[in-house]
Scaffold this motif. Structure first.
Motif, mmCIF file in Angstrom:
data_model
loop_
_atom_site.group_PDB
_atom_site.id
_atom_site.type_symbol
_atom_site.label_atom_id
_atom_site.label_comp_id
_atom_site.label_asym_id
_atom_site.label_seq_id
_atom_site.Cartn_x
_atom_site.Cartn_y
_atom_site.Cartn_z
ATOM 1 N N SER A 266 -10.426 66.699 -28.887
ATOM 2 C CA SER A 266 -10.491 66.327 -27.483
ATOM 3 C C SER A 266 -9.576 65.384 -26.693
ATOM 4 O O SER A 266 -9.726 65.014 -25.844
ATOM 5 C CB SER A 266 -11.933 65.645 -27.378
ATOM 6 O OG SER A 266 -11.919 64.569 -28.167
ATOM 7 N N ASP A 267 -8.474 65.449 -27.390
ATOM 8 C CA ASP A 267 -7.190 64.729 -26.895
ATOM 9 C C ASP A 267 -7.664 63.221 -27.216
ATOM 10 O O ASP A 267 -7.220 62.494 -25.997
ATOM 11 C CB ASP A 267 -6.789 64.920 -25.834
ATOM 12 C CG ASP A 267 -6.203 66.501 -25.632
ATOM 13 O OD1 ASP A 267 -5.253 66.376 -26.659
ATOM 14 O OD2 ASP A 267 -6.496 67.190 -24.945
ATOM 15 N N GLY A 268 -8.674 62.753 -28.068
ATOM 16 C CA GLY A 268 -8.926 61.232 -27.977
ATOM 17 C C GLY A 268 -10.063 60.780 -27.275
ATOM 18 O O GLY A 268 -10.265 59.636 -27.491
ATOM 19 N N TRP A 269 -10.617 61.536 -26.446
ATOM 20 C CA TRP A 269 -11.790 61.098 -25.821
ATOM 21 C C TRP A 269 -13.135 61.430 -26.220
ATOM 22 O O TRP A 269 -14.510 60.952 -25.490
ATOM 23 C CB TRP A 269 -11.664 61.359 -24.348
ATOM 24 C CG TRP A 269 -11.737 62.784 -23.757
ATOM 25 C CD1 TRP A 269 -10.489 63.589 -23.538
ATOM 26 C CD2 TRP A 269 -12.723 63.611 -23.648
ATOM 27 N NE1 TRP A 269 -10.883 65.031 -23.489
ATOM 28 C CE2 TRP A 269 -12.087 64.908 -23.260
ATOM 29 C CE3 TRP A 269 -14.169 63.479 -23.703
ATOM 30 C CZ2 TRP A 269 -12.951 66.115 -23.137
ATOM 31 C CZ3 TRP A 269 -14.997 64.503 -23.190
ATOM 32 C CH2 TRP A 269 -14.469 65.930 -23.026
ATOM 33 N N ALA A 270 -13.178 62.072 -27.511
ATOM 34 C CA ALA A 270 -14.501 62.592 -27.849
ATOM 35 C C ALA A 270 -15.252 61.278 -28.320
ATOM 36 O O ALA A 270 -14.618 60.338 -28.956
ATOM 37 C CB ALA A 270 -14.310 63.397 -29.210
#
Lengths: 385, 167
Positions: A266-270
């Motif tokens: 999630s490119d870090g936003w999960a």
């Protein structure tokens, strides 16, 4: 690596907790500040049968008051940043000193209240005989209308604090027990008897248990190991520990990977907080089991020291046969000393020895005269003539 | 931001949280996340004025429970079309930039060859906002309510634990 925006709702918590040595006493001091929250939370929910969500939406007076209070605090920070920052950066020593003074005051008051409380609520507080619990509950009972509600909060927190503070003492006691066991057996590992006792403690939920049975079951289920193996590991069985500990560590790694994967996907936003919480629990398990291992190692180290010292003493001491001989000589010397001490200071002793050769010579020289030896001051260590 | 030293309530809650057993802490964290997480996300989205604010700041807005809870925003590390990485350069959207900034760079001419030009290259940025545009105002609105609710959540969950233990 930049992690975006990350703001704590409340600052200085870590420093505050780090600087609070006696957490139980500090809690004694401030738990009373939650009186209105505890009271309204309980009465509203109990009276109206509302659930937690309803209590929140209800906008109880305590909640509103508290929100206003925090709003003011936030505004104060804005209004005078320099003052606020000075407050925030207050030395922990000063904060600690303030705390100690207030705590002493509150403690005295609370102890007095405890006596009053005990007479009124004795029936309800059978299980709360501990002083910490009683003190907190007493403090609560002194506030009209709060009574048991805040007492409950204090008791739970207080009891848990006692347990938390006792952990260090428990570890020391466990190491001492392990050391005794190893000293008796002469081994560097724990005896079967000790391990059986520790297993019984876990199963029966004893306060001495390192881990609860439920936690053992959770570990066994997740690691696909038999419960018995996990139990034995927690009890201090070396072989079982060697099996279980790597698996438990692997669980932590598994969660780490899952978190990283989720973030990468999630490119870090999960939102990985659930995974992080689960990982935190497994980290606790690792810590518990590593605690057992380190206790065993510490106890074994102590037992080694004892054995070395014992060996040294044995090497420096005479053998049993020699010691027996020395003991016999000692007794003989004692007897001789006693006999000598019993002698008068002046005594003529006739020594019966084979002096025939001498006699012949003497007889020849003196024509058969008697031969006497005078004894003077017949005491051990003095000359005998 | 409010300091733990400013309120005895916060001191009490911080101490209680530290001493509680794991299942109770887990329950508090779940409740805190469930109650405050959506509130935080909606507030950040409410303050996001432009589509790009959603892309840079609101994406990944969430609440991380703990002692104390933390709010997170602008956590995406995926490079955007223009090259901006939100997690590293969010401040440009949050606090604005120098819109008058001039940059001189080389470019290829239509008739061949290269020459230098000076252009405004930051006109697309919001103007300077010392106190923030999206996340900070959202936090100012959110924090008092959130702290209050966190205190209530801790107290309520502990009380529930007492009830459960008693029954």
């Amino acid at each position: 690596m930049a992690t975006g925006i990350n703001i704590s709702l409340v600052s200085d918590v870590r420093d505050f907790l780090k600087g609070t040595k006696d957490a139980g006493a500090a809690l004694d001091d401030v738990v009373v500040s939650l009186e209105d929250v505890a009271k309204e939370g309980t009465t509203t929910a109990d009276k109206l049968g509302q659930d937690f969500q309803d209590v929140r939406n209800d906008g109880t007076r305590a909640a509103e008051r508290m929100e206003r209070e925090f709003e003011d605090a936030f505004k104060a920070v804005k209004r005078d940043a320099s003052d606020a920052s000075r407050d925030v950066s207050r030395s922990m020593k000063t904060a600690g000193d303030d705390c100690v003074n207030v705590v002493d005051e509150v403690k005295n008051e609370a102890k007095q209240n405890f006596a009053e409380m005990a007479s009124s609520f004795a029936g309800d507080m059978d299980s709360a005989v501990d002083l910490v619990q009683g003190t907190l509950a007493g403090l609560a009972s002194s506030i009209p209308g709060i009574g048991i509600a805040l007492g409950g909060l204090g008791m739970v927190a207080g009891t848990m604090y006692s347990e938390w503070n006792e952990n260090a003492a428990k570890t020391s006691a466990r190491i001492a027990q392990m050391y005794d066991d190893m000293r008796e057996s002469g081994d560097r590992y724990l005896s079967g008897e000790y391990i059986h006792q520790a297993i019984s403690d876990i199963i029966s939920g004893s306060a001495d248990a390192v881990i609860s049975l439920k936690e053992v079951q959770e570990i066994a289920q997740a690691t696909h190991l038999p419960e018995g193996t996990v139990l034995a590991a927690a009890a201090g069985d070396g072989e079982s520990l060697a099996q279980v500990l790597p698996r438990v560590r692997a669980e932590v790694d598994r969660y780490k990977e899952a978190i990283n994967e989720a973030k990468a996907a999630s490119d870090g936003w999960a939102d990985t907080t659930m995974l992080e919480e689960s990982m935190g629990i497994w980290k606790y398990y690792v810590k518990d089991l590593e605690g057992v291992t380190s206790s065993i190692e510490t106890a074994a180290g102590k037992a080694d020291l004892y054995n070395q010292a014992a060996r040294r003493i044995r090497e420096n001491s005479p053998g049993e046969e020699e010691a027996q001989r020395f003991r016999g000589m000692g007794i003989a010397i004692d007897d001789a000393t006693k006999a000598l001490n019993a002698l008068p200071t002046d005594k003529t002793i006739t020594i019966a020895v084979d002096t025939s050769g001498v006699h012949d010579q003497i007889r020849r020289a003196l024509a058969g005269e008697a031969f006497t030896i005078p004894v003077m001051a017949a005491r051990t260590g003095k000359a005998v003539y | 931001m409010i300091s733990v030293h400013d309120s005895n309530r916060l001191k009490a809650v911080a101490l209680v949280m530290r001493g509680l057993e794991r299942p109770v802490v887990r329950e508090i964290n779940t409740r805190t996340r469930d109650e405050l997480g959506p509130l935080w996300k909606s507030l950040v989205e409410l303050h996001a004025q432009q589509h790009v604010d959603f892309q840079v700041l609101a994406k990944g807005a969430r609440l991380k429970p703990g002692n104390p809870p933390q709010v997170i925003a602008a956590s995406s590390r995926r490079r955007m079309a223009g090259g901006l990485i939100p997690a590293e350069q969010f401040h440009i959207r949050e606090f604005g930039g120098t819109r008058d900034a001039l940059t001189t760079y080389s470019r290829r001419g239509r008739r061949g060859g290269t020459h230098q030009v000076t252009r405004h290259t930051a006109r697309q940025l919001p103007p300077r906002y010392r106190k923030g545009r999206v996340v900070w105002p959202a936090f100012a609105e959110f924090a008092p309510r959130a702290v209050s609710l966190w205190v209530q959540t801790v107290v309520r969950t502990v009380m529930d634990a007492v009830d459960k233990e008693a029954n």
